[in-house]
Motif scaffolding. Structure first.
Motif, PDB file in Angstrom:
ATOM      1  N   LEU A  35     -18.655   9.348   5.881  1.00  0.00           N
ATOM      2  CA  LEU A  35     -17.836   9.945   6.930  1.00  0.00           C
ATOM      3  C   LEU A  35     -16.388   9.480   6.840  1.00  0.00           C
ATOM      4  CD1 LEU A  35     -20.295   9.575   9.953  1.00  0.00           C
ATOM      5  CD2 LEU A  35     -19.982  11.548   8.459  1.00  0.00           C
ATOM      6  N   ALA A  36     -16.188   8.250   6.405  1.00  0.00           N
ATOM      7  CA  ALA A  36     -14.840   7.678   6.350  1.00  0.00           C
ATOM      8  C   ALA A  36     -13.921   8.460   5.421  1.00  0.00           C
ATOM      9  CB  ALA A  36     -14.898   6.218   5.926  1.00  0.00           C
ATOM     10  N   THR A  37     -14.488   9.027   4.361  1.00  0.00           N
ATOM     11  CA  THR A  37     -13.690   9.801   3.411  1.00  0.00           C
ATOM     12  C   THR A  37     -13.729  11.297   3.703  1.00  0.00           C
ATOM     13  OG1 THR A  37     -15.530  10.019   1.848  1.00  0.00           O
ATOM     14  CG2 THR A  37     -14.103   8.081   1.616  1.00  0.00           C
ATOM     15  N   GLY A  38     -14.404  11.667   4.794  1.00  0.00           N
ATOM     16  CA  GLY A  38     -14.490  13.080   5.160  1.00  0.00           C
ATOM     17  C   GLY A  38     -15.415  13.879   4.266  1.00  0.00           C
ATOM     18  N   GLU A  39     -16.405  13.206   3.686  1.00  0.00           N
ATOM     19  CA  GLU A  39     -17.321  13.904   2.776  1.00  0.00           C
ATOM     20  C   GLU A  39     -18.048  15.057   3.464  1.00  0.00           C
ATOM     21  OE1 GLU A  39     -21.091  13.064  -0.250  1.00  0.00           O
ATOM     22  OE2 GLU A  39     -20.311  11.444   0.995  1.00  0.00           O
ATOM     23  N   HIS A  40     -18.305  14.902   4.778  1.00  0.00           N
ATOM     24  CA  HIS A  40     -19.019  15.946   5.519  1.00  0.00           C
ATOM     25  C   HIS A  40     -18.230  17.247   5.603  1.00  0.00           C
ATOM     26  CE1 HIS A  40     -16.551  13.536   8.136  1.00  0.00           C
ATOM     27  NE2 HIS A  40     -16.692  14.353   9.159  1.00  0.00           N
ATOM     28  N   ALA A 110     -23.424  12.004  29.121  1.00  0.00           N
ATOM     29  CA  ALA A 110     -23.182  10.819  29.947  1.00  0.00           C
ATOM     30  C   ALA A 110     -23.090   9.543  29.122  1.00  0.00           C
ATOM     31  CB  ALA A 110     -24.283  10.675  31.004  1.00  0.00           C
ATOM     32  N   ILE A 111     -23.645   9.546  27.920  1.00  0.00           N
ATOM     33  CA  ILE A 111     -23.723   8.299  27.146  1.00  0.00           C
ATOM     34  C   ILE A 111     -22.842   8.299  25.903  1.00  0.00           C
ATOM     35  CG2 ILE A 111     -25.653   8.945  25.639  1.00  0.00           C
ATOM     36  CD1 ILE A 111     -26.844   6.166  26.118  1.00  0.00           C
ATOM     37  N   VAL A 112     -22.404   9.464  25.453  1.00  0.00           N
ATOM     38  CA  VAL A 112     -21.746   9.547  24.155  1.00  0.00           C
ATOM     39  C   VAL A 112     -20.453   8.728  24.079  1.00  0.00           C
ATOM     40  CG1 VAL A 112     -20.509  11.700  24.687  1.00  0.00           C
ATOM     41  CG2 VAL A 112     -21.040  11.105  22.302  1.00  0.00           C
ATOM     42  N   LYS A 113     -19.648   8.737  25.139  1.00  0.00           N
ATOM     43  CA  LYS A 113     -18.401   7.964  25.112  1.00  0.00           C
ATOM     44  C   LYS A 113     -18.684   6.466  25.162  1.00  0.00           C
ATOM     45  CE  LYS A 113     -15.352  11.484  27.065  1.00  0.00           C
ATOM     46  NZ  LYS A 113     -14.445  11.847  28.191  1.00  0.00           N
ATOM     47  N   LEU A 114     -19.748   6.079  25.826  1.00  0.00           N
ATOM     48  CA  LEU A 114     -20.126   4.671  25.846  1.00  0.00           C
ATOM     49  C   LEU A 114     -20.524   4.203  24.449  1.00  0.00           C
ATOM     50  CD1 LEU A 114     -22.181   4.597  29.159  1.00  0.00           C
ATOM     51  CD2 LEU A 114     -20.048   3.356  28.721  1.00  0.00           C
ATOM     52  N   GLY A 115     -21.259   5.055  23.734  1.00  0.00           N
ATOM     53  CA  GLY A 115     -21.638   4.715  22.370  1.00  0.00           C
ATOM     54  C   GLY A 115     -20.423   4.507  21.480  1.00  0.00           C
ATOM     55  N   TRP A 116     -19.415   5.344  21.687  1.00  0.00           N
ATOM     56  CA  TRP A 116     -18.185   5.215  20.906  1.00  0.00           C
ATOM     57  C   TRP A 116     -17.446   3.926  21.268  1.00  0.00           C
ATOM     58  CZ3 TRP A 116     -15.585   6.556  16.792  1.00  0.00           C
ATOM     59  CH2 TRP A 116     -14.203   6.302  16.739  1.00  0.00           C
ATOM     60  N   GLU A 117     -17.263   3.692  22.552  1.00  0.00           N
ATOM     61  CA  GLU A 117     -16.477   2.537  22.994  1.00  0.00           C
ATOM     62  C   GLU A 117     -17.163   1.213  22.686  1.00  0.00           C
ATOM     63  OE1 GLU A 117     -13.420   2.369  24.212  1.00  0.00           O
ATOM     64  OE2 GLU A 117     -13.133   4.536  24.148  1.00  0.00           O
ATOM     65  N   LEU A 118     -18.462   1.151  22.923  1.00  0.00           N
ATOM     66  CA  LEU A 118     -19.167  -0.126  22.851  1.00  0.00           C
ATOM     67  C   LEU A 118     -19.738  -0.439  21.470  1.00  0.00           C
ATOM     68  CD1 LEU A 118     -21.030   0.178  26.253  1.00  0.00           C
ATOM     69  CD2 LEU A 118     -19.155  -1.401  25.741  1.00  0.00           C
ATOM     70  N   TYR A 119     -19.950   0.587  20.662  1.00  0.00           N
ATOM     71  CA  TYR A 119     -20.578   0.360  19.360  1.00  0.00           C
ATOM     72  C   TYR A 119     -19.685   0.792  18.207  1.00  0.00           C
ATOM     73  CZ  TYR A 119     -24.004   0.423  15.578  1.00  0.00           C
ATOM     74  OH  TYR A 119     -24.653   0.199  14.400  1.00  0.00           O
ATOM     75  N   MET A 120     -19.334   2.057  18.157  1.00  0.00           N
ATOM     76  CA  MET A 120     -18.612   2.587  17.010  1.00  0.00           C
ATOM     77  C   MET A 120     -17.260   1.907  16.799  1.00  0.00           C
ATOM     78  SD  MET A 120     -20.568   4.694  15.524  1.00  0.00           S
ATOM     79  CE  MET A 120     -22.005   5.723  15.821  1.00  0.00           C
ATOM     80  N   LYS A 121     -16.491   1.742  17.857  1.00  0.00           N
ATOM     81  CA  LYS A 121     -15.168   1.134  17.713  1.00  0.00           C
ATOM     82  C   LYS A 121     -15.266  -0.301  17.188  1.00  0.00           C
ATOM     83  CE  LYS A 121     -11.964   1.786  20.876  1.00  0.00           C
ATOM     84  NZ  LYS A 121     -11.267   2.010  22.161  1.00  0.00           N
ATOM     85  N   ARG A 122     -16.273  -1.015  17.675  1.00  0.00           N
ATOM     86  CA  ARG A 122     -16.443  -2.413  17.254  1.00  0.00           C
ATOM     87  C   ARG A 122     -16.954  -2.507  15.824  1.00  0.00           C
ATOM     88  NH1 ARG A 122     -21.048  -5.283  17.349  1.00  0.00           N
ATOM     89  NH2 ARG A 122     -22.025  -3.795  18.775  1.00  0.00           N
ATOM     90  N   LEU A 124     -17.233  -0.109  13.348  1.00  0.00           N
ATOM     91  CA  LEU A 124     -16.516   0.605  12.292  1.00  0.00           C
ATOM     92  C   LEU A 124     -15.055   0.185  12.154  1.00  0.00           C
ATOM     93  CD1 LEU A 124     -17.900   4.226  12.748  1.00  0.00           C
ATOM     94  CD2 LEU A 124     -18.649   2.491  11.132  1.00  0.00           C
ATOM     95  N   PHE A 125     -14.444  -0.184  13.293  1.00  0.00           N
ATOM     96  CA  PHE A 125     -13.004  -0.430  13.257  1.00  0.00           C
ATOM     97  C   PHE A 125     -12.589  -1.808  13.758  1.00  0.00           C
ATOM     98  CE2 PHE A 125     -13.756   4.141  14.040  1.00  0.00           C
ATOM     99  CZ  PHE A 125     -13.262   4.643  12.836  1.00  0.00           C
ATOM    100  N   GLY A 126     -13.558  -2.592  14.236  1.00  0.00           N
ATOM    101  CA  GLY A 126     -13.234  -3.919  14.740  1.00  0.00           C
ATOM    102  C   GLY A 126     -12.363  -3.897  15.977  1.00  0.00           C
TER     103      GLY A 126
END
Length: 214
Positions: A35-40, A110-122, A124-126
């Protein structure tokens, strides 16, 4: 020909398909999409999903996209294997379908933004979560889970007394909250807490996520 899943372990939609395959005890090949290189968004993936999203799925000459449709196909086509994820009783199956729709149209938003804020940002991006967004989204999730608590006070699982596709579809996004401060929103509701604990102790969840959540 082996089943092929084109996706990423960071994708809740991909995890939904992998969990379904694990519950059905079906062998598959996971082809990781970068996903990081936009392969999708590259031509070879657009041939499999014209919207440039994951997962994409192949079972012989059958090619599918959209994870919920893929999971339903697996559940029907391989009904004789593993866990029965769709009831053969049309009335029970209809109730399961209701809660599958609830997952897609109430729980996921209801949960998708929480998944991004609490998991993905940490992961994938620190980066740290935006606490204002987390607090606002927690309230939305809590409101949805109040309905779930009422439902699960009457039945062990959302569709009734048996684990079904309706329950399974909730696991990927829920997994992103485990180990975060927002996990408490699940455990503040005893029936929701018991449901989540049961779900993540299942062998399929242990296989896909690596270790039991509790």
């Amino acid at each position: 020909m082996a089943i092929k899943v084109y996706g990423s372990m960071f994708s809740a939609a991909t995890l939904r398909v992998l969990l379904c395959l694990a519950e059905k005890d079906i062998d598959f090949e996971l082809i990781t999409v970068d996903l990081a290189t936009g392969e999708h968004k590259k031509p070879h993936m657009l041939e499999r999903n014209p919207f440039g999203q994951i997962p994409a799925f192949e079972d012989g000459d059958l090619k599918l996209f959209e994870s919920r449709a893929i999971a339903r196909y697996i559940s029907v086509a391989y009904a004789g294997k593993g866990t029965d994820l769709i009831s053969p009783d049309p009335k029970k199956a209809a109730v399961e379908d209701v809660w599958s729709e609830v997952e897609a149209h109430q729980f996921q938003p209801a949960i998708v933004k929480l998944g991004w804020e609490l998991y993905m940002k940490r992961v994938l991006f620190g980066q740290k979560a935006d606490e204002d967004i987390v607090n606002a989204e927690e309230k939305k999730l809590a409101s949805v889970l109040d309905v779930y608590e009422e439902r699960l006070s009457k039945t062990k699982y959302l569709g009734g007394d048996s684990f079904s596709l309706a329950d399974l579809s909730h696991a990927p996004m829920t997994s992103f909250l485990l180990g975060t401060k927002t996990e408490r929103v699940l455990h503040e509701r005893p029936h929701v807490s018991a449901w989540v604990t049961d779900m993540f102790a299942r062998p399929a969840c242990v296989k896909v996520f690596g270790v039991p959540a509790y």
